[in-house]
Write an enzyme that holds these catalytic residues in place. Structure first.
Site, PDB file in Angstrom:
ATOM      1  N   ASN A   4       0.992  -0.976   0.145  1.00  0.00           N
ATOM      2  CA  ASN A   4       0.302  -0.165   0.272  1.00  0.00           C
ATOM      3  C   ASN A   4       0.720   1.291   0.126  1.00  0.00           C
ATOM      4  OD1 ASN A   4      -2.658   1.663   0.555  1.00  0.00           O
ATOM      5  ND2 ASN A   4      -1.232   2.094   2.844  1.00  0.00           N
TER       6      ASN A   4
ATOM      7  N   LYS B 239       1.913   3.827 -11.415  1.00  0.00           N
ATOM      8  CA  LYS B 239       1.222   3.269 -10.468  1.00  0.00           C
ATOM      9  C   LYS B 239       0.876   2.151 -11.857  1.00  0.00           C
ATOM     10  CE  LYS B 239       0.994   3.893  -6.898  1.00  0.00           C
ATOM     11  NZ  LYS B 239       0.817   3.236  -6.256  1.00  0.00           N
TER      12      LYS B 239
ATOM     13  N   TYR C 106       4.248  10.033 -11.719  1.00  0.00           N
ATOM     14  CA  TYR C 106       2.987   9.347 -10.500  1.00  0.00           C
ATOM     15  C   TYR C 106       2.549   7.972 -11.146  1.00  0.00           C
ATOM     16  CZ  TYR C 106      -0.849   7.601  -7.260  1.00  0.00           C
ATOM     17  OH  TYR C 106      -1.148   7.179  -6.320  1.00  0.00           O
TER      18      TYR C 106
END
Length: 330
Positions: A118, A209, A205
């Site tokens: 996470n 991801k 970013y």
């Protein structure tokens, strides 16, 4: 557009704390479990009881504070079924420290049932790099978790040999931003070279991801036959500290589509514990608040497929790249 809107305004969750199966005897790691959505996930798991949960984060002081808050504010587990909350220092920004974190865990445990990858960063300033000089998002969100998971894989596989079928899982964390801001194919290897990092933190970013989904898919190919489920999830658009650096006008607009972190924990809960998920689902993508993505971008799907299957093989190349960058620290 409908797929994006569905993630921005999801239907109500149907798998919540009331639906969590028995956690008796399970050992769990939640990276970044001291804050935000990870903290909310730990709170949901804590009340069920019967398990050991490691909160992995850079700051042992913040972990200790999170544990104290949970014990003071969250309903206690059932009598006779305590939940052990433990601290595990993990600095994903520095690859030289990760092996020691795993050693610390293995010195205490002989199994690992669920790893929720996470922890991560977002909105890191342009030009930010990790301790080893990698673009910050890619280093913290992909290279660190890849190395951490790779070193833990033997104990994860061993646990699956005796655990209930489909219960041993590795859950990765992606984001809806991969559908709007990632480079073509998800990741650009040229942009990972020193001096070529993009001057667009949303792009960097998003690439990290997309990389998380690639890692979930490639790990699945390596552990599915050993009984391990590896999938990724977009927890949702949530009010967390990752939004702190953005301008006020952006926060105002986002407030129309952001939810409390607990809602994201429901997405993670479904990915990690929903009984209908099996090894055959390995490599798939979960969206808020616990359902399968109905239509990922074609270029990302092509990246997930091997060249022999008509794809580009970029996910496999990304796994190989992560292996190459981290092998000296394993």
């Amino acid at each position: 557009m409908g797929v994006i809107w569905s993630q921005m305004r999801p239907p109500s969750p149907y798998f919540t704390e009331q639906d969590v199966p028995s956690l008796n005897g399970k050992v769990i790691i939640v990276t970044g479990g001291n804050a935000g959505v990870g903290f909310e996930l730990v709170k949901l798991l804590y009340s069920k009881g019967g398990c050991t949960i490691y909160i992995a984060s850079r700051s042992t002081e913040r972990i200790a504070a999170a544990i104290e808050e949970i014990k003071l504010t969250v309903p206690a587990p059932p009598q006779g079924k305590p939940t052990l909350l433990k601290s595990l220092r993990l600095n994903l920004n520095d690859l030289t420290t990760i092996t020691e974190s795993v050693r610390e865990f293995l010195a205490q445990e002989s199994r690992l049932d669920i790893l929720w990858n996470n922890a991560g960063i977002a909105q890191s300033p342009v030009g930010s790099t990790t301790k080893q000089g990698y673009e910050a998002h890619m280093g913290v969100n992909c290279l660190g978790p890849h190395l951490f998971t790779k070193i833990l894989t033997p104990i994860i596989v061993k646990t699956a040999q005796s655990a209930p079928q489909n219960s041993v899982r590795v859950i990765w964390t992606s984001s809806q931003i991969i559908e709007t801001n990632s480079p073509p194919g998800g990741v650009s290897f040229e942009e990972q070279e020193p001096g070529k990092h993009p001057a667009d933190k949303n792009r960097t970013y998003a690439a990290s991801k997309a990389g998380n989904w690639f890692l979930a898919s490639e790990l699945d190919k390596r552990v599915r036959n050993d009984g391990v489920v590896s999938i990724t999830q977009n927890p949702g658009n949530l009010w967390t500290k990752s939004w702190d650096p953005v301008p006020s006008w952006v926060k105002f607009f986002l407030s129309l589509f952001l939810y409390e972190p607990k809602m994201g924990a429901y997405t993670m809960l479904w990915a990690g514990l929903a009984p209908q998920i099996t090894r055959r689902d390995g490599g798939r993508y979960v969206i808020p608040w616990g359902r399968w993505h109905p239509g990922p971008k074609p270029d990302l799907l092509d990246s997930l497929k091997a060249k022999e299957e008509g794809g580009t093989g970029r996910a496999a190349e990304f796994w190989k790249w992560c292996d190459e960058q981290t092998k000296q620290y394993a």
